[in-house]
Design an enzyme around this catalytic site. Structure first.
Site, PDB file in Angstrom:
ATOM      1  N   THR A  20      95.736  67.980 -31.180  1.00 51.70           N
ATOM      2  CA  THR A  20      94.889  68.722 -32.112  1.00 51.70           C
ATOM      3  C   THR A  20      95.701  69.413 -33.210  1.00 51.70           C
ATOM      4  O   THR A  20      95.247  69.515 -34.354  1.00 51.70           O
ATOM      5  CB  THR A  20      94.054  69.749 -31.315  1.00 51.70           C
ATOM      6  OG1 THR A  20      93.356  69.019 -30.291  1.00 51.70           O
ATOM      7  CG2 THR A  20      93.044  70.463 -32.173  1.00 51.70           C
ATOM      8  N   GLY A  24      96.879  71.211 -25.985  1.00 50.66           N
ATOM      9  CA  GLY A  24      97.064  72.460 -26.729  1.00 50.66           C
ATOM     10  C   GLY A  24      98.477  72.785 -27.138  1.00 50.66           C
ATOM     11  O   GLY A  24      98.801  73.954 -27.363  1.00 50.66           O
ATOM     12  N   LYS A  30      94.982  54.910 -31.839  1.00 48.89           N
ATOM     13  CA  LYS A  30      93.608  55.265 -31.435  1.00 48.89           C
ATOM     14  C   LYS A  30      93.045  54.151 -30.565  1.00 48.89           C
ATOM     15  O   LYS A  30      93.390  52.979 -30.728  1.00 48.89           O
ATOM     16  CB  LYS A  30      92.766  55.466 -32.714  1.00 48.89           C
ATOM     17  CG  LYS A  30      91.266  55.572 -32.515  1.00 48.89           C
ATOM     18  CD  LYS A  30      90.814  56.963 -32.136  1.00 48.89           C
ATOM     19  CE  LYS A  30      89.292  57.015 -31.858  1.00 48.89           C
ATOM     20  NZ  LYS A  30      88.961  57.922 -30.748  1.00 48.89           N
ATOM     21  N   GLY A  85      92.920  71.500 -27.812  1.00 51.54           N
ATOM     22  CA  GLY A  85      93.549  72.614 -28.519  1.00 51.54           C
ATOM     23  C   GLY A  85      94.054  73.673 -27.553  1.00 51.54           C
ATOM     24  O   GLY A  85      93.987  73.511 -26.333  1.00 51.54           O
ATOM     25  N   ASN A 126      92.776  53.805 -21.482  1.00 51.31           N
ATOM     26  CA  ASN A 126      91.938  54.997 -21.616  1.00 51.31           C
ATOM     27  C   ASN A 126      90.759  54.882 -20.656  1.00 51.31           C
ATOM     28  O   ASN A 126      89.781  54.192 -20.933  1.00 51.31           O
ATOM     29  CB  ASN A 126      91.444  55.147 -23.055  1.00 51.31           C
ATOM     30  CG  ASN A 126      90.746  56.478 -23.279  1.00 51.31           C
ATOM     31  OD1 ASN A 126      90.593  57.264 -22.332  1.00 51.31           O
ATOM     32  ND2 ASN A 126      90.329  56.744 -24.493  1.00 51.31           N
ATOM     33  N   CYS A 132      87.658  58.697 -21.643  1.00 51.91           N
ATOM     34  CA  CYS A 132      86.942  59.188 -22.819  1.00 51.91           C
ATOM     35  C   CYS A 132      85.716  59.970 -22.363  1.00 51.91           C
ATOM     36  O   CYS A 132      84.873  59.427 -21.647  1.00 51.91           O
ATOM     37  CB  CYS A 132      86.513  58.047 -23.737  1.00 51.91           C
ATOM     38  SG  CYS A 132      85.538  58.654 -25.126  1.00 51.91           S
ATOM     39  N   LYS A 156      95.651  56.939 -18.726  1.00 49.00           N
ATOM     40  CA  LYS A 156      95.284  58.259 -19.259  1.00 49.00           C
ATOM     41  C   LYS A 156      94.189  58.879 -18.417  1.00 49.00           C
ATOM     42  O   LYS A 156      93.054  58.394 -18.361  1.00 49.00           O
ATOM     43  CB  LYS A 156      94.815  58.132 -20.718  1.00 49.00           C
ATOM     44  CG  LYS A 156      94.426  59.451 -21.332  1.00 49.00           C
ATOM     45  CD  LYS A 156      95.132  59.671 -22.622  1.00 49.00           C
ATOM     46  CE  LYS A 156      94.811  60.993 -23.254  1.00 49.00           C
ATOM     47  NZ  LYS A 156      94.940  60.898 -24.707  1.00 49.00           N
TER      48      LYS A 156
HETATM   49  O1  RRO Z   1      86.640  58.696 -29.506  1.00 52.82           O
HETATM   50  C1  RRO Z   1      86.400  59.721 -28.825  1.00 52.82           C
HETATM   51  O2  RRO Z   1      85.334  60.328 -28.906  1.00 52.82           O
HETATM   52  C2  RRO Z   1      87.372  60.253 -27.872  1.00 52.82           C
HETATM   53  C3  RRO Z   1      88.135  59.497 -27.011  1.00 52.82           C
HETATM   54 BR1  RRO Z   1      88.125  57.636 -27.071  1.00 52.82          BR
HETATM   55  C4  RRO Z   1      88.946  60.126 -26.040  1.00 52.82           C
HETATM   56  O3  RRO Z   1      89.634  59.501 -25.217  1.00 52.82           O
HETATM   57  N1  RRO Z   1      88.956  61.474 -26.017  1.00 52.82           N
HETATM   58  C5  RRO Z   1      88.233  62.219 -26.859  1.00 52.82           C
HETATM   59  O4  RRO Z   1      88.269  63.451 -26.793  1.00 52.82           O
HETATM   60  N2  RRO Z   1      87.430  61.604 -27.797  1.00 52.82           N
END
Ligand code: RRO
Length: 291
Positions: free
Chosen positions: A266, A244, A46, A217, A128, A131, A165
């Site tokens: 998901t 998905g 994460k 998803g 990342n 987000c 990403k």
């Molecule tokens: O933590 C999040 O809310 C989150 C992240 Br870091 C991301 O890269 N993608 C996402 O759907 N949620």
């Protein structure tokens, strides 16, 4: 059916999407058995930020007819907490570890990359820049110029593979991928979640504490196929495809669209062993099909 990815030898092409499988909690719940047939060929952790974060206010999830919307907001222990508590546990996994990092400035990303560069147990880094639940994530990830500037700053800091990403919430995802490749990225991964919003049926106000969220998803699978296909035409570096994936046939579709590895996200919330099942199904399919 081992695969090579950025110099890493992986047992099969299925990994996890960042933030969709908690390997430490899974080990606590299922015991060391999880290590014997670990569901993924590499583990992506994460997102880690420089400072600890509480994440977004609840509610953080909204179920959709064909998936999930989240607004988690990057809760994590921060770099120091991750190094002290999580890394030693994740280093014991039987597969290579890919650490996903995010910064609120180029300088923050640089500090994270520098810190992980010297950790032997970290096989690769995923940046990342996508987000949907913090503004900066999207601002950097949707702009080729910003991506190039970020890579120029962090590329010299590590010899480890850097995976960028990508966000699907950009006008031209291929242009962002090209910029990442030109500035030294070793691979790109896509798609992160698609920005969405749900209203509380009683109040009419946004349901999610973060107001908007990221949709994932099966409902986003067709978007993933299209974007992977487009990006695969635009760059030569390998792609990690996700969006998905529930079965081996879905993974095969993403590979046919251009992905070298496929991440399960998901689906792991419904079935923590989904990664292993998808890998088994994919191996069977690949033995009988042309990609
Ligand atoms: O933590 C999040 O809310 C989150 C992240 Br870091 C991301 O890269 N993608 C996402 O759907 N949620």
């Amino acid at each position: 059916m081992s695969v090579e990815f950025c110099g890493l030898e992986l047992e099969h092409p299925i990994i996890n999407g960042s933030g969709t499988f908690d390997a430490i909690a899974a080990r606590r719940a299922f015991g060391d058995e999880i290590l014997v047939r670990f569901p993924f060929a590499a583990f992506v952790s994460k997102t880690v930020t420089l400072e600890p974060r509480q994440g977004n206010p609840p509610p953080r999830l909204w179920e959709l007819p064909a998936g999930l919307m989240n607004s988690i907001g990057l809760p994590n222990k921060g770099l120091a907490g991750y190094l002290e508590h999580d890394l030693p546990e994740l280093a014991r996994l039987p597969v290579p570890l890919i650490v996903n990092v995010m910064g609120f400035s180029r300088g923050e990303v640089a500090r994270l990359v520098e810190a992980f560069a010297e950790r032997e147990k970290v096989s690769a880094l995923e940046l990342n820049v996508s987000c949907p639940n913090v503004e900066t994530g999207l601002t950097i990830g949707a702009d080729p110029g910003e991506i190039a500037a970020l890579l120029r700053e962090v590329r010299p800091l590590t010899a480890k593979p850097l995976v960028v990403k990508l966000t699907p919430n950009a006008t031209d995802v291929s242009a962002v991928a090209r910029a990442a490749e030109a500035a030294g990225a070793d691979a790109v991964s896509l798609i992160n979640t698609v920005r969405g919003m749900a209203l509380d049926p009683r109040s009419g106000h946004p349901w999610l504490g973060g107001v908007t969220g990221g949709v994932s998803g099966p409902g986003v699978r067709a978007i993933a196929v299209a974007q992977i296909h487009a990006v695969a035409q635009a760059v030569e570096i390998p792609l990690v495809g996700m969006g998905g994936v529930q079965r081996g046939t879905d993974a095969l579709d993403l590979m046919r669209a251009g992905a070298s590895l496929v991440a399960v996200g998901t689906e792991s919330f419904r079935d923590p062993a989904a990664g292993r099942r998808v890998a088994d199904e994919l191996v069977e399919l690949l033995a009988n099909t042309a990609v």
